[in-house]
Design a protein around this motif. Structure first.
Motif, mmCIF file in Angstrom:
data_model
loop_
_atom_site.group_PDB
_atom_site.id
_atom_site.type_symbol
_atom_site.label_atom_id
_atom_site.label_comp_id
_atom_site.label_asym_id
_atom_site.label_seq_id
_atom_site.Cartn_x
_atom_site.Cartn_y
_atom_site.Cartn_z
ATOM 1 N N ASP A 112 0.851 -1.196 0.000
ATOM 2 C CA ASP A 112 0.000 0.000 0.000
ATOM 3 C C ASP A 112 0.889 1.249 0.000
ATOM 4 O O ASP A 112 2.115 1.152 0.131
ATOM 5 C CB ASP A 112 -1.024 -0.077 1.145
ATOM 6 N N PRO A 113 0.292 2.428 -0.147
ATOM 7 C CA PRO A 113 1.112 3.652 -0.274
ATOM 8 C C PRO A 113 1.985 3.913 0.951
ATOM 9 O O PRO A 113 2.944 4.674 0.891
ATOM 10 C CB PRO A 113 0.079 4.765 -0.471
ATOM 11 N N HIS A 114 1.646 3.299 2.094
ATOM 12 C CA HIS A 114 2.452 3.511 3.305
ATOM 13 C C HIS A 114 3.513 2.428 3.488
ATOM 14 O O HIS A 114 4.129 2.311 4.546
ATOM 15 C CB HIS A 114 1.532 3.530 4.537
ATOM 16 N N GLY A 115 3.697 1.601 2.467
ATOM 17 C CA GLY A 115 4.730 0.563 2.541
ATOM 18 C C GLY A 115 4.305 -0.641 3.357
ATOM 19 O O GLY A 115 5.134 -1.454 3.763
ATOM 20 N N ARG A 116 3.005 -0.777 3.595
ATOM 21 C CA ARG A 116 2.511 -1.962 4.325
ATOM 22 C C ARG A 116 2.113 -3.036 3.329
ATOM 23 O O ARG A 116 1.521 -2.735 2.293
ATOM 24 C CB ARG A 116 1.289 -1.606 5.179
ATOM 25 N N THR B 47 -0.142 -6.088 2.053
ATOM 26 C CA THR B 47 -1.476 -6.661 2.245
ATOM 27 C C THR B 47 -1.625 -7.855 1.308
ATOM 28 O O THR B 47 -0.809 -8.034 0.403
ATOM 29 C CB THR B 47 -2.588 -5.635 1.938
ATOM 30 N N PRO C 135 3.978 -2.724 9.106
ATOM 31 C CA PRO C 135 4.988 -1.922 8.416
ATOM 32 C C PRO C 135 6.196 -2.773 8.022
ATOM 33 O O PRO C 135 6.465 -3.798 8.647
ATOM 34 C CB PRO C 135 5.383 -0.872 9.458
ATOM 35 N N SER C 136 6.903 -2.349 6.987
ATOM 36 C CA SER C 136 8.081 -3.114 6.514
ATOM 37 C C SER C 136 9.303 -2.734 7.333
ATOM 38 O O SER C 136 10.155 -1.973 6.872
ATOM 39 C CB SER C 136 8.340 -2.826 5.036
ATOM 40 N N THR C 137 9.377 -3.243 8.542
ATOM 41 C CA THR C 137 10.513 -2.915 9.412
ATOM 42 C C THR C 137 11.331 -4.173 9.700
ATOM 43 O O THR C 137 10.812 -5.300 9.587
ATOM 44 C CB THR C 137 10.006 -2.363 10.768
#
Ligand SMILES: Cc1cc2nc3c(=O)[nH]c(=O)nc-3n(C[C@H](O)[C@H](O)[C@H](O)COP(=O)(O)OP(=O)(O)OC[C@H]3O[C@@H](n4cnc5c(N)ncnc54)[C@H](O)[C@@H]3O)c2cc1C
Length: 295
Positions: free
Chosen positions: A200-204, A206, A233-235
């Motif tokens: 998604d636009p926030h780098g999550r 799905t 989140p992609s951490t």
């Protein structure tokens, strides 16, 4: 001594195949022959075969809403060419499959029907939620991949049936497949991982789907690791949690090729690699190369 094949019929049409496989002669389908003929040399008795390799039809058909239908009897080379860049996980799987000579003969149906937990196209098909389209004389069935894979070398294929095609929902934005093996070509997977997701636009991530080969009696979905990644989140912390969760999704064994503990560590490491948490330890998959070669 290898027992002879005493009867061989060539199916020219799908109806031919239905009829020839339902004659009660214990005939089995022969597609590329890259597994069946090797099994004969290891003692499997195959008295009669029905050759499906001459069946016509498009290797890849594009359906409504971006879904795809893949012919189970087309060679992997023709499937890769027909995908035309779509479905990166399967393209990667074909790129690391054996070598070109085998890919020119081997089929998706043959790879799936072997029921091998190390079959290289199966993780991509399982991660994609593919549906197996089966047929026989006067019958048609559709079975999800999860239900089709019953155990080591066991699939839900009944007498007289054969796999005609695989139906796949529209492939997502991102995906791929990586394999750990003793060498770069002509090697059975020690561990393999196929993945797909949307970013998604926030780098999550799905719609996360992960499937792993050679770590359980069948190719398996990594449901716990998927749950960790879904919407997260992609951490590095999330990647480490997902990699830790893999252990509960798999049941590797010790065999001639690798120990269970090695496979566990590989499985977690592979996931961290594809999540970008650690640099790749295996060479990158040459799927871009196969896509351009077979265009
Ligand atoms: C040198 C070499 C390297 C290999 N490398 C790899 C590799 O890297 N990765 C990998 O996964 N495999 C590998 N294999 C194994 C083999 O190539 C694959 O499993 C291949 O996909 C089998 O497909 P096929 O069309 O040749 O099947 P076949 O040998 O024709 O058949 C295999 C089995 O599936 C059944 N079958 C075939 N088609 C159908 C159908 N449409 N419906 C129902 N049943 C069917 C047959 O009856 C048989 O039991 C390798 C084999 C060799 C010889």
């Amino acid at each position: 001594m290898t027992a002879p094949i005493t009867s061989m019929h060539i199916a020219r049409t799908a109806d031919d195949a239905d009829r020839l496989l339902s004659t009660g002669t214990e005939a089995v389908p022969l597609a590329g022959g890259t597994d069946l003929l090797v099994q004969r040399r290891s003692g499997r008795s195959v008295p009669a075969v029905v050759d499906l390799s001459g069946l016509d039809g498009d290797p890849v058909t594009r359906l409504e809403n971006g879904a795809l239908r893949l012919a189970a009897t087309a060679s992997l080379t023709d499937i890769a060419a027909g995908l035309d860049g779509r479905f990166p996980a399967l393209l990667d799987a074909i790129a690391v499959f054996a070598a070109e000579t085998i890919r020119n003969r081997a089929t998706l149906g043959g790879n799936l029907a072997t029921g091998s937990p190390a079959a290289d196209t199966v993780p991509a098909l399982l991660a994609a939620d593919a549906v197996v389209e089966l047929r026989g004389r006067d019958r048609r069935r559709q079975v999800t991949m999860v239900d089709f894979l019953l155990g080591p070398r066991r699939v839900d294929l009944r007498a007289g049936e054969w796999i005609e095609s695989l139906w796949l929902p529209a492939p997502p934005g991102a995906g791929g497949m990586r394999k750990v093996a003793g060498r770069r070509a002509q090697a059975i997977s020690l561990v393999s991982l196929a993945w797909q997701w949307e970013l998604d636009p926030h780098g999550r991530r799905t719609a996360v789907r992960l499937a792993m080969g050679a770590v359980a009696p069948t190719v398996v979905r990594l449901r716990r690791a998927e749950a960790v990644l879904e919407g997260a989140p992609s951490t590095p912390e999330v990647a480490a949690q997902a990699a830790a969760a893999v252990s509960a999704d798999i049941r590797p064994i010790d065999d001639l090729r690798a120990g269970a503990d090695y496979r566990r560590r590989c499985a977690a490491g592979l996931l961290r690699e594809v999540l970008g948490d650690v640099p790749p330890s295996t060479p990158s998959t040459p799927s871009a190369q196969i896509r351009s070669t077979h265009r």
